[in-house]
Write a protein that holds these residues in place. Sequence first.
Motif, PDB file in Angstrom:
ATOM      1  N   LYS A 168       0.843  -1.208   0.000  1.00 27.56           N
ATOM      2  CA  LYS A 168       0.000   0.000   0.000  1.00 27.56           C
ATOM      3  C   LYS A 168       0.874   1.252   0.000  1.00 27.56           C
ATOM      4  O   LYS A 168       0.478   2.276  -0.537  1.00 27.56           O
ATOM      5  N   ASP A 169       2.068   1.172   0.602  1.00 29.66           N
ATOM      6  CA  ASP A 169       3.013   2.289   0.565  1.00 29.66           C
ATOM      7  C   ASP A 169       3.754   2.332  -0.766  1.00 29.66           C
ATOM      8  O   ASP A 169       3.997   3.397  -1.319  1.00 29.66           O
ATOM      9  N   VAL A 170       4.151   1.162  -1.254  1.00 28.09           N
ATOM     10  CA  VAL A 170       4.948   1.082  -2.484  1.00 28.09           C
ATOM     11  C   VAL A 170       4.118   1.476  -3.703  1.00 28.09           C
ATOM     12  O   VAL A 170       4.562   2.260  -4.549  1.00 28.09           O
ATOM     13  N   VAL A 171       2.924   0.908  -3.823  1.00 27.40           N
ATOM     14  CA  VAL A 171       2.021   1.226  -4.937  1.00 27.40           C
ATOM     15  C   VAL A 171       0.624   1.505  -4.367  1.00 27.40           C
ATOM     16  O   VAL A 171      -0.230   0.631  -4.347  1.00 27.40           O
ATOM     17  N   PRO A 172       0.393   2.732  -3.876  1.00 27.50           N
ATOM     18  CA  PRO A 172      -0.885   3.038  -3.217  1.00 27.50           C
ATOM     19  C   PRO A 172      -2.116   2.684  -4.041  1.00 27.50           C
ATOM     20  O   PRO A 172      -3.123   2.256  -3.498  1.00 27.50           O
ATOM     21  N   GLY A 173      -2.036   2.834  -5.351  1.00 31.47           N
ATOM     22  CA  GLY A 173      -3.191   2.525  -6.192  1.00 31.47           C
ATOM     23  C   GLY A 173      -3.146   1.131  -6.786  1.00 31.47           C
ATOM     24  O   GLY A 173      -4.019   0.761  -7.570  1.00 31.47           O
ATOM     25  N   GLY A 174      -2.145   0.343  -6.404  1.00 29.69           N
ATOM     26  CA  GLY A 174      -1.983  -0.993  -6.974  1.00 29.69           C
ATOM     27  C   GLY A 174      -3.077  -1.934  -6.525  1.00 29.69           C
ATOM     28  O   GLY A 174      -3.388  -2.015  -5.343  1.00 29.69           O
ATOM     29  N   SER A 175      -3.640  -2.660  -7.478  1.00 29.65           N
ATOM     30  CA  SER A 175      -4.706  -3.613  -7.152  1.00 29.65           C
ATOM     31  C   SER A 175      -4.117  -4.868  -6.522  1.00 29.65           C
ATOM     32  O   SER A 175      -2.917  -5.153  -6.670  1.00 29.65           O
ATOM     33  N   GLU A 177      -4.663  -7.792  -7.534  1.00 31.23           N
ATOM     34  CA  GLU A 177      -4.261  -8.654  -8.649  1.00 31.23           C
ATOM     35  C   GLU A 177      -2.852  -8.303  -9.135  1.00 31.23           C
ATOM     36  O   GLU A 177      -2.044  -9.192  -9.420  1.00 31.23           O
ATOM     37  N   LEU A 178      -2.546  -7.009  -9.222  1.00 34.59           N
ATOM     38  CA  LEU A 178      -1.212  -6.577  -9.641  1.00 34.59           C
ATOM     39  C   LEU A 178      -0.157  -7.027  -8.634  1.00 34.59           C
ATOM     40  O   LEU A 178       0.867  -7.599  -9.008  1.00 34.59           O
ATOM     41  N   VAL A 179      -0.429  -6.794  -7.366  1.00 30.36           N
ATOM     42  CA  VAL A 179       0.512  -7.179  -6.310  1.00 30.36           C
ATOM     43  C   VAL A 179       0.750  -8.687  -6.356  1.00 30.36           C
ATOM     44  O   VAL A 179       1.891  -9.153  -6.319  1.00 30.36           O
ATOM     45  N   GLU A 180      -0.321  -9.463  -6.471  1.00 29.92           N
ATOM     46  CA  GLU A 180      -0.175 -10.916  -6.501  1.00 29.92           C
ATOM     47  C   GLU A 180       0.639 -11.374  -7.710  1.00 29.92           C
ATOM     48  O   GLU A 180       1.573 -12.171  -7.582  1.00 29.92           O
ATOM     49  N   ARG A 181       0.317 -10.869  -8.880  1.00 31.80           N
ATOM     50  CA  ARG A 181       1.003 -11.305 -10.103  1.00 31.80           C
ATOM     51  C   ARG A 181       2.493 -10.974 -10.062  1.00 31.80           C
ATOM     52  O   ARG A 181       3.343 -11.834 -10.294  1.00 31.80           O
ATOM     53  N   VAL A 182       2.827  -9.736  -9.722  1.00 34.38           N
ATOM     54  CA  VAL A 182       4.226  -9.309  -9.743  1.00 34.38           C
ATOM     55  C   VAL A 182       5.047 -10.038  -8.681  1.00 34.38           C
ATOM     56  O   VAL A 182       6.134 -10.554  -8.962  1.00 34.38           O
ATOM     57  N   LEU A 183       4.529 -10.118  -7.468  1.00 36.93           N
ATOM     58  CA  LEU A 183       5.303 -10.745  -6.391  1.00 36.93           C
ATOM     59  C   LEU A 183       5.415 -12.262  -6.584  1.00 36.93           C
ATOM     60  O   LEU A 183       6.474 -12.843  -6.325  1.00 36.93           O
ATOM     61  N   LEU A 184       4.355 -12.896  -7.044  1.00 44.73           N
ATOM     62  CA  LEU A 184       4.408 -14.338  -7.268  1.00 44.73           C
ATOM     63  C   LEU A 184       5.382 -14.671  -8.399  1.00 44.73           C
ATOM     64  O   LEU A 184       6.185 -15.603  -8.281  1.00 44.73           O
ATOM     65  N   ASP A 185       5.341 -13.895  -9.465  1.00 43.95           N
ATOM     66  CA  ASP A 185       6.294 -14.113 -10.558  1.00 43.95           C
ATOM     67  C   ASP A 185       7.734 -13.907 -10.087  1.00 43.95           C
ATOM     68  O   ASP A 185       8.625 -14.693 -10.431  1.00 43.95           O
ATOM     69  N   ALA A 186       7.966 -12.859  -9.301  1.00 43.92           N
ATOM     70  CA  ALA A 186       9.329 -12.574  -8.816  1.00 43.92           C
ATOM     71  C   ALA A 186       9.821 -13.694  -7.900  1.00 43.92           C
ATOM     72  O   ALA A 186      10.971 -14.144  -8.017  1.00 43.92           O
ATOM     73  N   ALA A 187       8.964 -14.160  -6.994  1.00 44.95           N
ATOM     74  CA  ALA A 187       9.374 -15.213  -6.058  1.00 44.95           C
ATOM     75  C   ALA A 187       9.670 -16.526  -6.783  1.00 44.95           C
ATOM     76  O   ALA A 187      10.672 -17.196  -6.495  1.00 44.95           O
ATOM     77  N   THR A 188       8.829 -16.897  -7.733  1.00 43.87           N
ATOM     78  CA  THR A 188       9.078 -18.147  -8.458  1.00 43.87           C
ATOM     79  C   THR A 188      10.310 -18.032  -9.350  1.00 43.87           C
ATOM     80  O   THR A 188      11.039 -19.006  -9.523  1.00 43.87           O
ATOM     81  N   THR A 189      10.567 -16.848  -9.875  1.00 40.36           N
ATOM     82  CA  THR A 189      11.769 -16.633 -10.689  1.00 40.36           C
ATOM     83  C   THR A 189      13.025 -16.819  -9.849  1.00 40.36           C
ATOM     84  O   THR A 189      13.992 -17.458 -10.285  1.00 40.36           O
ATOM     85  N   VAL A 190      13.024 -16.285  -8.630  1.00 39.27           N
ATOM     86  CA  VAL A 190      14.187 -16.449  -7.727  1.00 39.27           C
ATOM     87  C   VAL A 190      14.440 -17.928  -7.457  1.00 39.27           C
ATOM     88  O   VAL A 190      15.576 -18.393  -7.501  1.00 39.27           O
ATOM     89  N   LEU A 191      13.384 -18.669  -7.194  1.00 41.41           N
ATOM     90  CA  LEU A 191      13.551 -20.097  -6.905  1.00 41.41           C
ATOM     91  C   LEU A 191      14.006 -20.878  -8.130  1.00 41.41           C
ATOM     92  O   LEU A 191      14.892 -21.734  -8.033  1.00 41.41           O
TER      93      LEU A 191
END
Length: 197
Positions: A168-175, A177-191
Amino acid sequence: MAVHAASESVVAGSGTKLAIRDAATTLFGAKGFEQTSLREVADAVGITKASLYYHYSSKLDLLMAIINPIIDHMRTVSDELAQIPRDADGIRTVLGDYLRGLIEHRDVGVLLSRDAVAILNASANRYPDILDANRALLAWLAGPDATDEGKLRAGVAIEILRVAMVSKDVVPGGSDELVERVLLDAATTVLSAGEDA
């Protein structure tokens, strides 16, 4: 007729309890836990302080009512790990379940980052639950016979997901769905990047 009135009272009571939690989350996040009085929380909800005490016996009890659902979610995810195959789909499922629970409670993120010390002190009796859930998830993500690199990648993946709590601080208007997609993709990419090495 009395049964109907009683059930309305229960619904109203649970609605009031939720309204108190929501107001406290907002006020604790804006002003800080120590600096917010229960009178302010009661005023924000439009109830008396006595009514607030009917639902929550203390400010600490109210804080734990805000934090406990997050801890309970972590426990639930870690308790279900044994039932999920540790393959690419299973890993994405576990990370997604963990992340969705954090997103559901991301309004608490400001409070968690602002008053970390108060929260650590308040949740001391739940610390073993947090620690056990975190260890189980780390071990499962790293896999059997994990290398140091695998363990680090698992830790980084979890930390990426925890960004949801401050989203909410990083992307106040972020939905959500956006938060889930970006963070899930980033976490799976790291693994998965460790598998290429």
